[in-house]
Scaffold this motif. Sequence first.
Motif, PDB file in Angstrom:
ATOM      1  N   GLY A 160       0.791  -1.229   0.000  1.00  0.00           N
ATOM      2  CA  GLY A 160       0.000   0.000   0.000  1.00  0.00           C
ATOM      3  C   GLY A 160       0.820   1.274   0.000  1.00  0.00           C
ATOM      4  O   GLY A 160       0.276   2.361  -0.174  1.00  0.00           O
ATOM      5  N   SER A 161       2.116   1.156   0.185  1.00  0.00           N
ATOM      6  CA  SER A 161       2.961   2.353   0.169  1.00  0.00           C
ATOM      7  C   SER A 161       3.210   2.792  -1.276  1.00  0.00           C
ATOM      8  O   SER A 161       2.989   2.043  -2.223  1.00  0.00           O
ATOM      9  CB  SER A 161       4.286   2.084   0.885  1.00  0.00           C
ATOM     10  N   VAL A 162       3.666   4.015  -1.420  1.00  0.00           N
ATOM     11  CA  VAL A 162       3.942   4.571  -2.743  1.00  0.00           C
ATOM     12  C   VAL A 162       5.396   5.011  -2.785  1.00  0.00           C
ATOM     13  O   VAL A 162       5.874   5.666  -1.862  1.00  0.00           O
ATOM     14  CB  VAL A 162       3.015   5.767  -3.053  1.00  0.00           C
ATOM     15  N   ILE A 163       6.096   4.631  -3.863  1.00  0.00           N
ATOM     16  CA  ILE A 163       7.476   5.077  -4.037  1.00  0.00           C
ATOM     17  C   ILE A 163       7.611   5.716  -5.422  1.00  0.00           C
ATOM     18  O   ILE A 163       6.809   5.452  -6.318  1.00  0.00           O
ATOM     19  CB  ILE A 163       8.498   3.919  -3.874  1.00  0.00           C
ATOM     20  N   ALA A 164       8.627   6.534  -5.569  1.00  0.00           N
ATOM     21  CA  ALA A 164       8.905   7.165  -6.862  1.00  0.00           C
ATOM     22  C   ALA A 164       9.867   6.282  -7.643  1.00  0.00           C
ATOM     23  O   ALA A 164      10.901   5.872  -7.128  1.00  0.00           O
ATOM     24  CB  ALA A 164       9.502   8.547  -6.655  1.00  0.00           C
ATOM     25  N   GLN A 165       9.493   5.987  -8.882  1.00  0.00           N
ATOM     26  CA  GLN A 165      10.327   5.171  -9.762  1.00  0.00           C
ATOM     27  C   GLN A 165      10.505   5.925 -11.071  1.00  0.00           C
ATOM     28  O   GLN A 165       9.647   6.699 -11.480  1.00  0.00           O
ATOM     29  CB  GLN A 165       9.628   3.845 -10.055  1.00  0.00           C
ATOM     30  N   LEU A 166      11.635   5.693 -11.739  1.00  0.00           N
ATOM     31  CA  LEU A 166      11.831   6.288 -13.061  1.00  0.00           C
ATOM     32  C   LEU A 166      10.759   5.764 -14.009  1.00  0.00           C
ATOM     33  O   LEU A 166      10.421   4.577 -13.985  1.00  0.00           O
ATOM     34  CB  LEU A 166      13.213   5.965 -13.605  1.00  0.00           C
ATOM     35  N   ASP A 167      10.238   6.635 -14.828  1.00  0.00           N
ATOM     36  CA  ASP A 167       9.179   6.282 -15.763  1.00  0.00           C
ATOM     37  C   ASP A 167       9.736   5.308 -16.803  1.00  0.00           C
ATOM     38  O   ASP A 167      10.659   5.645 -17.550  1.00  0.00           O
ATOM     39  CB  ASP A 167       8.651   7.543 -16.436  1.00  0.00           C
ATOM     40  N   PRO A 168       9.194   4.082 -16.894  1.00  0.00           N
ATOM     41  CA  PRO A 168       9.750   3.084 -17.822  1.00  0.00           C
ATOM     42  C   PRO A 168       9.220   3.206 -19.248  1.00  0.00           C
ATOM     43  O   PRO A 168       9.699   2.503 -20.131  1.00  0.00           O
ATOM     44  CB  PRO A 168       9.297   1.757 -17.193  1.00  0.00           C
ATOM     45  N   ARG A 169       8.260   4.067 -19.501  1.00  0.00           N
ATOM     46  CA  ARG A 169       7.656   4.148 -20.826  1.00  0.00           C
ATOM     47  C   ARG A 169       8.651   4.680 -21.858  1.00  0.00           C
ATOM     48  O   ARG A 169       9.400   5.617 -21.595  1.00  0.00           O
ATOM     49  CB  ARG A 169       6.423   5.053 -20.797  1.00  0.00           C
ATOM     50  N   PRO A 170       8.657   4.132 -23.078  1.00  0.00           N
ATOM     51  CA  PRO A 170       9.586   4.586 -24.123  1.00  0.00           C
ATOM     52  C   PRO A 170       9.313   6.028 -24.576  1.00  0.00           C
ATOM     53  O   PRO A 170      10.217   6.718 -25.017  1.00  0.00           O
ATOM     54  CB  PRO A 170       9.357   3.622 -25.286  1.00  0.00           C
ATOM     55  N   ILE A 171       8.091   6.492 -24.438  1.00  0.00           N
ATOM     56  CA  ILE A 171       7.734   7.834 -24.883  1.00  0.00           C
ATOM     57  C   ILE A 171       8.453   8.911 -24.070  1.00  0.00           C
ATOM     58  O   ILE A 171       8.565  10.055 -24.509  1.00  0.00           O
ATOM     59  CB  ILE A 171       6.189   8.022 -24.822  1.00  0.00           C
ATOM     60  N   VAL A 172       8.990   8.544 -22.925  1.00  0.00           N
ATOM     61  CA  VAL A 172       9.693   9.500 -22.074  1.00  0.00           C
ATOM     62  C   VAL A 172      10.909  10.087 -22.789  1.00  0.00           C
ATOM     63  O   VAL A 172      11.300  11.226 -22.541  1.00  0.00           O
ATOM     64  CB  VAL A 172      10.090   8.830 -20.734  1.00  0.00           C
ATOM     65  N   LYS A 173      11.491   9.352 -23.713  1.00  0.00           N
ATOM     66  CA  LYS A 173      12.638   9.866 -24.465  1.00  0.00           C
ATOM     67  C   LYS A 173      12.258  11.037 -25.364  1.00  0.00           C
ATOM     68  O   LYS A 173      13.114  11.756 -25.846  1.00  0.00           O
ATOM     69  CB  LYS A 173      13.261   8.752 -25.328  1.00  0.00           C
ATOM     70  N   ASN A 174      10.958  11.225 -25.621  1.00  0.00           N
ATOM     71  CA  ASN A 174      10.498  12.320 -26.465  1.00  0.00           C
ATOM     72  C   ASN A 174       9.967  13.512 -25.662  1.00  0.00           C
ATOM     73  O   ASN A 174       9.429  14.457 -26.229  1.00  0.00           O
ATOM     74  CB  ASN A 174       9.403  11.835 -27.413  1.00  0.00           C
ATOM     75  N   SER A 175      10.113  13.460 -24.372  1.00  0.00           N
ATOM     76  CA  SER A 175       9.672  14.566 -23.521  1.00  0.00           C
ATOM     77  C   SER A 175      10.744  14.793 -22.467  1.00  0.00           C
ATOM     78  O   SER A 175      11.247  13.848 -21.874  1.00  0.00           O
ATOM     79  CB  SER A 175       8.340  14.215 -22.852  1.00  0.00           C
ATOM     80  N   VAL A 176      11.085  16.057 -22.247  1.00  0.00           N
ATOM     81  CA  VAL A 176      12.167  16.347 -21.318  1.00  0.00           C
ATOM     82  C   VAL A 176      11.754  17.473 -20.368  1.00  0.00           C
ATOM     83  O   VAL A 176      11.097  18.430 -20.759  1.00  0.00           O
ATOM     84  CB  VAL A 176      13.478  16.697 -22.076  1.00  0.00           C
ATOM     85  N   ASP A 177      12.108  17.286 -19.106  1.00  0.00           N
ATOM     86  CA  ASP A 177      12.014  18.337 -18.103  1.00  0.00           C
ATOM     87  C   ASP A 177      13.449  18.753 -17.808  1.00  0.00           C
ATOM     88  O   ASP A 177      14.332  17.894 -17.698  1.00  0.00           O
ATOM     89  CB  ASP A 177      11.362  17.831 -16.809  1.00  0.00           C
ATOM     90  N   MET A 178      13.693  20.066 -17.705  1.00  0.00           N
ATOM     91  CA  MET A 178      15.071  20.505 -17.482  1.00  0.00           C
ATOM     92  C   MET A 178      15.115  21.828 -16.752  1.00  0.00           C
ATOM     93  O   MET A 178      14.132  22.563 -16.691  1.00  0.00           O
ATOM     94  CB  MET A 178      15.810  20.606 -18.807  1.00  0.00           C
ATOM     95  N   ILE A 179      16.292  22.112 -16.210  1.00  0.00           N
ATOM     96  CA  ILE A 179      16.579  23.406 -15.612  1.00  0.00           C
ATOM     97  C   ILE A 179      17.691  24.044 -16.438  1.00  0.00           C
ATOM     98  O   ILE A 179      18.752  23.453 -16.630  1.00  0.00           O
ATOM     99  CB  ILE A 179      17.016  23.272 -14.138  1.00  0.00           C
ATOM    100  N   LEU A 180      17.413  25.245 -16.956  1.00  0.00           N
ATOM    101  CA  LEU A 180      18.393  25.997 -17.731  1.00  0.00           C
ATOM    102  C   LEU A 180      18.968  27.100 -16.855  1.00  0.00           C
ATOM    103  O   LEU A 180      18.232  27.783 -16.146  1.00  0.00           O
ATOM    104  CB  LEU A 180      17.742  26.636 -18.959  1.00  0.00           C
ATOM    105  N   THR A 181      20.284  27.275 -16.916  1.00  0.00           N
ATOM    106  CA  THR A 181      20.943  28.392 -16.254  1.00  0.00           C
ATOM    107  C   THR A 181      21.486  29.295 -17.339  1.00  0.00           C
ATOM    108  O   THR A 181      22.258  28.853 -18.190  1.00  0.00           O
ATOM    109  CB  THR A 181      22.077  27.893 -15.337  1.00  0.00           C
ATOM    110  N   MET A 182      21.051  30.571 -17.313  1.00  0.00           N
ATOM    111  CA  MET A 182      21.415  31.518 -18.367  1.00  0.00           C
ATOM    112  C   MET A 182      21.961  32.799 -17.749  1.00  0.00           C
ATOM    113  O   MET A 182      21.604  33.146 -16.626  1.00  0.00           O
ATOM    114  CB  MET A 182      20.176  31.851 -19.209  1.00  0.00           C
ATOM    115  N   THR A 183      22.813  33.493 -18.483  1.00  0.00           N
ATOM    116  CA  THR A 183      23.324  34.781 -18.032  1.00  0.00           C
ATOM    117  C   THR A 183      23.159  35.809 -19.136  1.00  0.00           C
ATOM    118  O   THR A 183      23.107  35.475 -20.317  1.00  0.00           O
ATOM    119  CB  THR A 183      24.818  34.714 -17.646  1.00  0.00           C
ATOM    120  N   GLY A 184      23.086  37.058 -18.716  1.00  0.00           N
ATOM    121  CA  GLY A 184      22.963  38.159 -19.661  1.00  0.00           C
ATOM    122  C   GLY A 184      23.100  39.480 -18.947  1.00  0.00           C
ATOM    123  O   GLY A 184      23.234  39.535 -17.716  1.00  0.00           O
ATOM    124  N   ASN A 185      23.082  40.559 -19.699  1.00  0.00           N
ATOM    125  CA  ASN A 185      23.178  41.887 -19.117  1.00  0.00           C
ATOM    126  C   ASN A 185      21.814  42.316 -18.597  1.00  0.00           C
ATOM    127  O   ASN A 185      20.797  42.096 -19.236  1.00  0.00           O
ATOM    128  CB  ASN A 185      23.667  42.903 -20.156  1.00  0.00           C
TER     129      ASN A 185
END
Length: 179
Positions: free
Chosen positions: A113-138
Amino acid sequence: MKIIDGKGRLFGKLNILDLGAIAVILLVIIGIFIVPGATGSLAQVTGGNSSSEKVQVSLIVRGLNTRNSDETIAELNDNTEVNVIVRNEPAGKLLIESAQELPNYVAATQPDGSVIAQLDPRPIVKNSVDMILTMTGNGQTTNDGYVIANQKVKIGTVLELDNPRYNFRGTVIDVISAP
Protein backbone atom coordinates in the motif's frame (compact mmCIF):
# COMPACT_ATOMS: atom_id res chain seq x y z
CA MET A 1 -36.27 83.77 -29.32
CA LYS A 2 -35.47 81.34 -26.52
CA ILE A 3 -31.96 79.93 -26.08
CA ILE A 4 -33.35 76.42 -25.45
CA ASP A 5 -36.72 75.58 -26.96
CA GLY A 6 -39.28 73.02 -25.77
CA LYS A 7 -37.59 70.16 -27.67
CA GLY A 8 -34.17 70.72 -25.98
CA ARG A 9 -32.54 72.33 -28.98
CA LEU A 10 -30.07 75.19 -28.67
CA PHE A 11 -31.31 78.18 -30.71
CA GLY A 12 -33.76 75.78 -32.35
CA LYS A 13 -31.01 74.00 -34.33
CA LEU A 14 -28.64 71.85 -32.17
CA ASN A 15 -29.72 69.30 -29.58
CA ILE A 16 -27.98 69.68 -26.17
CA LEU A 17 -27.37 65.90 -25.94
CA ASP A 18 -25.60 65.98 -29.30
CA LEU A 19 -23.36 68.79 -28.04
CA GLY A 20 -22.56 66.77 -24.91
CA ALA A 21 -21.60 63.74 -27.04
CA ILE A 22 -19.38 65.90 -29.27
CA ALA A 23 -17.67 67.38 -26.18
CA VAL A 24 -16.95 63.88 -24.76
CA ILE A 25 -15.49 62.73 -28.10
CA LEU A 26 -13.25 65.81 -28.27
CA LEU A 27 -12.02 65.23 -24.70
CA VAL A 28 -11.16 61.61 -25.52
CA ILE A 29 -9.23 62.65 -28.63
CA ILE A 30 -7.33 65.28 -26.63
CA GLY A 31 -6.59 62.68 -23.93
CA ILE A 32 -5.22 60.19 -26.41
CA PHE A 33 -3.17 62.38 -28.72
CA ILE A 34 -2.22 65.51 -26.81
CA VAL A 35 -1.79 64.59 -23.13
CA PRO A 36 1.47 62.61 -22.76
CA GLY A 37 1.32 59.18 -21.17
CA ALA A 38 3.81 56.72 -19.72
CA THR A 39 6.51 55.85 -22.23
CA GLY A 40 7.85 52.75 -20.51
CA SER A 41 11.41 54.06 -20.31
CA LEU A 42 14.04 52.26 -18.26
CA ALA A 43 13.94 55.02 -15.64
CA GLN A 44 10.25 54.31 -15.08
CA VAL A 45 10.68 50.54 -14.96
CA THR A 46 13.62 50.65 -12.60
CA GLY A 47 12.51 53.52 -10.45
CA GLY A 48 15.56 55.53 -11.54
CA ASN A 49 17.91 53.69 -9.15
CA SER A 50 19.70 50.90 -11.02
CA SER A 51 23.10 49.46 -11.73
CA SER A 52 24.05 47.48 -14.84
CA GLU A 53 25.59 44.07 -14.29
CA LYS A 54 25.52 40.42 -15.32
CA VAL A 55 22.36 38.63 -14.23
CA GLN A 56 21.93 34.87 -13.87
CA VAL A 57 18.46 33.43 -14.53
CA SER A 58 17.42 29.86 -13.75
CA LEU A 59 14.49 28.55 -15.75
CA ILE A 60 12.48 25.34 -15.38
CA VAL A 61 11.05 23.80 -18.52
CA ARG A 62 8.46 21.05 -18.13
CA GLY A 63 7.38 18.60 -20.81
CA LEU A 64 9.34 19.90 -23.79
CA ASN A 65 8.49 17.49 -26.62
CA THR A 66 11.45 16.64 -28.84
CA ARG A 67 12.55 13.77 -31.06
CA ASN A 68 15.51 12.91 -28.81
CA SER A 69 15.85 14.50 -25.38
CA ASP A 70 19.57 13.62 -25.07
CA GLU A 71 20.40 15.50 -28.28
CA THR A 72 18.33 18.49 -27.19
CA ILE A 73 20.10 18.69 -23.81
CA ALA A 74 23.50 18.35 -25.54
CA GLU A 75 22.61 21.13 -27.99
CA LEU A 76 21.50 23.45 -25.20
CA ASN A 77 24.74 22.77 -23.29
CA ASP A 78 26.84 24.16 -26.20
CA ASN A 79 26.73 27.73 -24.77
CA THR A 80 23.84 28.60 -27.05
CA GLU A 81 22.72 32.23 -27.25
CA VAL A 82 18.93 32.59 -27.44
CA ASN A 83 16.50 35.42 -27.98
CA VAL A 84 14.32 35.97 -24.93
CA ILE A 85 10.72 37.15 -25.06
CA VAL A 86 9.11 38.39 -21.84
CA ARG A 87 5.38 39.16 -21.79
CA ASN A 88 5.30 39.03 -25.61
CA GLU A 89 8.02 41.71 -25.82
CA PRO A 90 11.55 40.96 -27.12
CA ALA A 91 13.93 41.24 -24.16
CA GLY A 92 17.35 40.76 -25.74
CA LYS A 93 19.59 37.71 -25.67
CA LEU A 94 20.75 35.38 -22.93
CA LEU A 95 23.55 32.83 -23.01
CA ILE A 96 22.56 29.32 -21.90
CA GLU A 97 25.40 28.19 -19.65
CA SER A 98 23.97 24.83 -18.68
CA ALA A 99 20.98 22.59 -19.27
CA GLN A 100 20.36 19.95 -16.62
CA GLU A 101 17.84 17.21 -17.42
CA LEU A 102 15.45 16.31 -14.63
CA PRO A 103 14.50 12.64 -14.31
CA ASN A 104 10.87 11.69 -15.02
CA TYR A 105 9.44 9.86 -12.04
CA VAL A 106 6.10 8.13 -11.62
CA ALA A 107 4.37 7.08 -8.44
CA ALA A 108 4.46 3.30 -8.07
CA THR A 109 2.11 1.64 -5.61
CA GLN A 110 3.67 -1.23 -3.68
CA PRO A 111 1.87 -4.42 -2.55
CA ASP A 112 1.87 -3.17 1.04
CA GLY A 113 0.00 0.00 0.00
CA SER A 114 2.96 2.35 0.17
CA VAL A 115 3.94 4.57 -2.74
CA ILE A 116 7.48 5.08 -4.04
CA ALA A 117 8.90 7.17 -6.86
CA GLN A 118 10.33 5.17 -9.76
CA LEU A 119 11.83 6.29 -13.06
CA ASP A 120 9.18 6.28 -15.76
CA PRO A 121 9.75 3.08 -17.82
CA ARG A 122 7.66 4.15 -20.83
CA PRO A 123 9.59 4.59 -24.12
CA ILE A 124 7.73 7.83 -24.88
CA VAL A 125 9.69 9.50 -22.07
CA LYS A 126 12.64 9.87 -24.46
CA ASN A 127 10.50 12.32 -26.47
CA SER A 128 9.67 14.57 -23.52
CA VAL A 129 12.17 16.35 -21.32
CA ASP A 130 12.01 18.34 -18.10
CA MET A 131 15.07 20.51 -17.48
CA ILE A 132 16.58 23.41 -15.61
CA LEU A 133 18.39 26.00 -17.73
CA THR A 134 20.94 28.39 -16.25
CA MET A 135 21.41 31.52 -18.37
CA THR A 136 23.32 34.78 -18.03
CA GLY A 137 22.96 38.16 -19.66
CA ASN A 138 23.18 41.89 -19.12
CA GLY A 139 20.60 43.41 -16.83
CA GLN A 140 20.04 45.92 -14.09
CA THR A 141 19.66 45.42 -10.38
CA THR A 142 17.01 47.65 -8.87
CA ASN A 143 15.36 48.10 -5.50
CA ASP A 144 12.41 46.18 -6.95
CA GLY A 145 14.33 43.23 -8.44
CA TYR A 146 16.04 42.64 -11.77
CA VAL A 147 15.37 44.18 -15.16
CA ILE A 148 16.43 42.57 -18.44
CA ALA A 149 15.87 44.73 -21.57
CA ASN A 150 13.31 46.95 -19.84
CA GLN A 151 11.32 43.95 -18.57
CA LYS A 152 11.10 43.05 -14.89
CA VAL A 153 12.09 39.44 -14.37
CA LYS A 154 11.17 37.74 -11.10
CA ILE A 155 10.53 34.21 -9.89
CA GLY A 156 7.39 33.01 -11.67
CA THR A 157 7.90 35.12 -14.80
CA VAL A 158 7.39 33.10 -18.00
CA LEU A 159 10.21 33.46 -20.53
CA GLU A 160 9.96 32.38 -24.13
CA LEU A 161 13.25 31.18 -25.65
CA ASP A 162 13.61 31.47 -29.40
CA ASN A 163 16.32 30.64 -31.92
CA PRO A 164 16.22 29.29 -35.49
CA ARG A 165 15.84 25.68 -34.29
CA TYR A 166 13.36 25.92 -31.38
CA ASN A 167 10.86 28.04 -29.52
CA PHE A 168 9.61 27.08 -26.06
CA ARG A 169 8.60 28.58 -22.72
CA GLY A 170 9.79 28.09 -19.19
CA THR A 171 9.22 29.61 -15.77
CA VAL A 172 11.87 31.56 -13.87
CA ILE A 173 12.78 29.80 -10.61
CA ASP A 174 15.71 32.04 -9.58
CA VAL A 175 17.24 35.40 -10.55
CA ILE A 176 20.54 36.55 -9.03
CA SER A 177 23.56 38.68 -9.82
CA ALA A 178 25.94 36.51 -11.83
CA PRO A 179 28.93 35.26 -9.84
